[in-house]
Design a protein around this motif. Sequence first.
Motif, PDB file in Angstrom:
ATOM      1  N   LEU A  27      42.219  39.185  25.919  1.00 17.91           N
ATOM      2  CA  LEU A  27      41.654  39.780  27.127  1.00 17.91           C
ATOM      3  C   LEU A  27      41.658  38.788  28.288  1.00 17.91           C
ATOM      4  O   LEU A  27      41.986  39.152  29.426  1.00 17.91           O
ATOM      5  N   VAL A  28      41.304  37.553  28.018  1.00 16.24           N
ATOM      6  CA  VAL A  28      41.279  36.534  29.071  1.00 16.24           C
ATOM      7  C   VAL A  28      42.669  36.336  29.663  1.00 16.24           C
ATOM      8  O   VAL A  28      42.837  36.220  30.888  1.00 16.24           O
ATOM      9  N   THR A  29      43.674  36.320  28.802  1.00 13.01           N
ATOM     10  CA  THR A  29      45.051  36.131  29.268  1.00 13.01           C
ATOM     11  C   THR A  29      45.459  37.239  30.237  1.00 13.01           C
ATOM     12  O   THR A  29      46.029  36.974  31.309  1.00 13.01           O
ATOM     13  N   VAL A  30      45.151  38.478  29.883  1.00 13.43           N
ATOM     14  CA  VAL A  30      45.488  39.598  30.759  1.00 13.43           C
ATOM     15  C   VAL A  30      44.666  39.546  32.042  1.00 13.43           C
ATOM     16  O   VAL A  30      45.174  39.811  33.140  1.00 13.43           O
ATOM     17  N   GLY A  31      43.396  39.205  31.928  1.00 16.10           N
ATOM     18  CA  GLY A  31      42.550  39.108  33.112  1.00 16.10           C
ATOM     19  C   GLY A  31      43.090  38.113  34.124  1.00 16.10           C
ATOM     20  O   GLY A  31      43.086  38.374  35.337  1.00 16.10           O
ATOM     21  N   ARG A  32      43.602  37.012  33.649  1.00 19.95           N
ATOM     22  CA  ARG A  32      44.154  36.009  34.559  1.00 19.95           C
ATOM     23  C   ARG A  32      45.417  36.515  35.239  1.00 19.95           C
ATOM     24  O   ARG A  32      45.688  36.183  36.397  1.00 19.95           O
ATOM     25  N   LEU A  33      46.191  37.357  34.531  1.00 20.84           N
ATOM     26  CA  LEU A  33      47.371  37.950  35.153  1.00 20.84           C
ATOM     27  C   LEU A  33      46.988  38.862  36.316  1.00 20.84           C
ATOM     28  O   LEU A  33      47.773  39.042  37.257  1.00 20.84           O
ATOM     29  N   PHE A  34      45.791  39.422  36.264  1.00 31.34           N
ATOM     30  CA  PHE A  34      45.304  40.273  37.344  1.00 31.34           C
ATOM     31  C   PHE A  34      44.507  39.475  38.381  1.00 31.34           C
ATOM     32  O   PHE A  34      43.847  40.054  39.244  1.00 31.34           O
ATOM     33  N   GLY A  35      44.572  38.160  38.302  1.00 30.84           N
ATOM     34  CA  GLY A  35      43.925  37.320  39.300  1.00 30.84           C
ATOM     35  C   GLY A  35      42.434  37.136  39.104  1.00 30.84           C
ATOM     36  O   GLY A  35      41.725  36.713  40.019  1.00 30.84           O
ATOM     37  N   MET A  36      41.940  37.439  37.914  1.00 32.48           N
ATOM     38  CA  MET A  36      40.513  37.299  37.635  1.00 32.48           C
ATOM     39  C   MET A  36      40.224  35.902  37.093  1.00 32.48           C
ATOM     40  O   MET A  36      41.075  35.277  36.466  1.00 32.48           O
ATOM     41  N   GLY A  37      39.022  35.436  37.335  1.00 31.99           N
ATOM     42  CA  GLY A  37      38.642  34.123  36.836  1.00 31.99           C
ATOM     43  C   GLY A  37      37.141  33.922  36.915  1.00 31.99           C
ATOM     44  O   GLY A  37      36.411  34.759  37.460  1.00 31.99           O
ATOM     45  N   GLY A  38      36.651  32.819  36.369  1.00 32.48           N
ATOM     46  CA  GLY A  38      35.251  32.457  36.465  1.00 32.48           C
ATOM     47  C   GLY A  38      34.319  33.491  35.881  1.00 32.48           C
ATOM     48  O   GLY A  38      34.611  34.145  34.875  1.00 32.48           O
ATOM     49  N   ARG A  92      33.487  36.358  37.037  1.00 34.55           N
ATOM     50  CA  ARG A  92      34.001  37.732  37.099  1.00 34.55           C
ATOM     51  C   ARG A  92      34.792  38.050  35.843  1.00 34.55           C
ATOM     52  O   ARG A  92      34.629  39.121  35.244  1.00 34.55           O
ATOM     53  N   LEU A  93      35.650  37.138  35.421  1.00 31.77           N
ATOM     54  CA  LEU A  93      36.446  37.351  34.225  1.00 31.77           C
ATOM     55  C   LEU A  93      35.557  37.381  32.984  1.00 31.77           C
ATOM     56  O   LEU A  93      35.718  38.244  32.113  1.00 31.77           O
ATOM     57  N   ASP A  94      34.623  36.445  32.901  1.00 36.10           N
ATOM     58  CA  ASP A  94      33.719  36.417  31.739  1.00 36.10           C
ATOM     59  C   ASP A  94      32.957  37.728  31.608  1.00 36.10           C
ATOM     60  O   ASP A  94      32.814  38.278  30.510  1.00 36.10           O
ATOM     61  N   GLY A  95      32.468  38.228  32.746  1.00 33.49           N
ATOM     62  CA  GLY A  95      31.713  39.476  32.722  1.00 33.49           C
ATOM     63  C   GLY A  95      32.576  40.660  32.331  1.00 33.49           C
ATOM     64  O   GLY A  95      32.152  41.527  31.561  1.00 33.49           O
ATOM     65  N   ALA A  96      33.809  40.704  32.856  1.00 38.79           N
ATOM     66  CA  ALA A  96      34.720  41.802  32.544  1.00 38.79           C
ATOM     67  C   ALA A  96      35.088  41.794  31.070  1.00 38.79           C
ATOM     68  O   ALA A  96      35.160  42.857  30.432  1.00 38.79           O
ATOM     69  N   VAL A  97      35.319  40.619  30.506  1.00 41.95           N
ATOM     70  CA  VAL A  97      35.667  40.516  29.084  1.00 41.95           C
ATOM     71  C   VAL A  97      34.498  40.981  28.224  1.00 41.95           C
ATOM     72  O   VAL A  97      34.685  41.751  27.265  1.00 41.95           O
TER      73      VAL A  97
END
Length: 247
Positions: free
Chosen positions: A100-111, A113-118
């Motif tokens: 999930l983290v790998t895909v999130g980074r492809l969509f420009g997510m990080g920090g 925001r990414l932790d919460g989305a995952v």
Amino acid sequence: MTQGPAVAASGLMLGYRGRVAVNGLTLEVARGELFGLAGANGSGKSTFLAALCGMLEPAAGELRVLGQAMPARADAVRARLGVAFQHASLDKFLTVRENLVTVGRLFGMGGSRLDGAVGTALARAGLADRADDRAGTLSGGLARRAELARALLHDPELLLLDEPSASLDPDARREFWDRLNLLRRGSALTIIVATHDLDEAARCDRVAVLDEGRLLALDVPGTLRGRAVARPPGLEDLVAGLKGGAA
């Protein structure tokens, strides 16, 4: 949010490997609809999904996705799409969370925001307790739920599912669909499901039946079943009945 249908195809012609795969398709998918594409292998379902992702140039006709002309505006549309195709695409050597983290980074997510989305995606899919398991160790049903979590990670407007419960046992299939219905509650998410399974298509709000690239019928599942042959219908029976080829 852009107004109008989530998907609008008009006289759409699509070719694949030198043959006509979608032939003059005209249909609309409403926003928030769970829409089924039913047909046997080679009917054009997966080709149409590929066009929705901007992967194919129409030979004729028009296609608009989320109000955008395709494939000209494909880059803008892909950021608003979630996709889970038929064949598993999880990296089996990574954990569920790492996928999930790998895909999130492809969509420009990080920090944060990414932790919460995952975290949200894992909870929605019922995978919070399996987050640190390697994807390759998951059962078929859990793997499909992980695929779904990944597809929904960036909160898309349109979700495309290609044979979502293929190869799953009846219990895992039922659990997958229960999970999908839970995700729809209170959501404006539009879902398009391509399937060759009539029981799966019957779970949709409306179903388009494709045969050799052509639209054979488009209606609610109950009406389509009523137009099939008298014996307990499978997809082949439905297609035969709609084409007038059944006794």
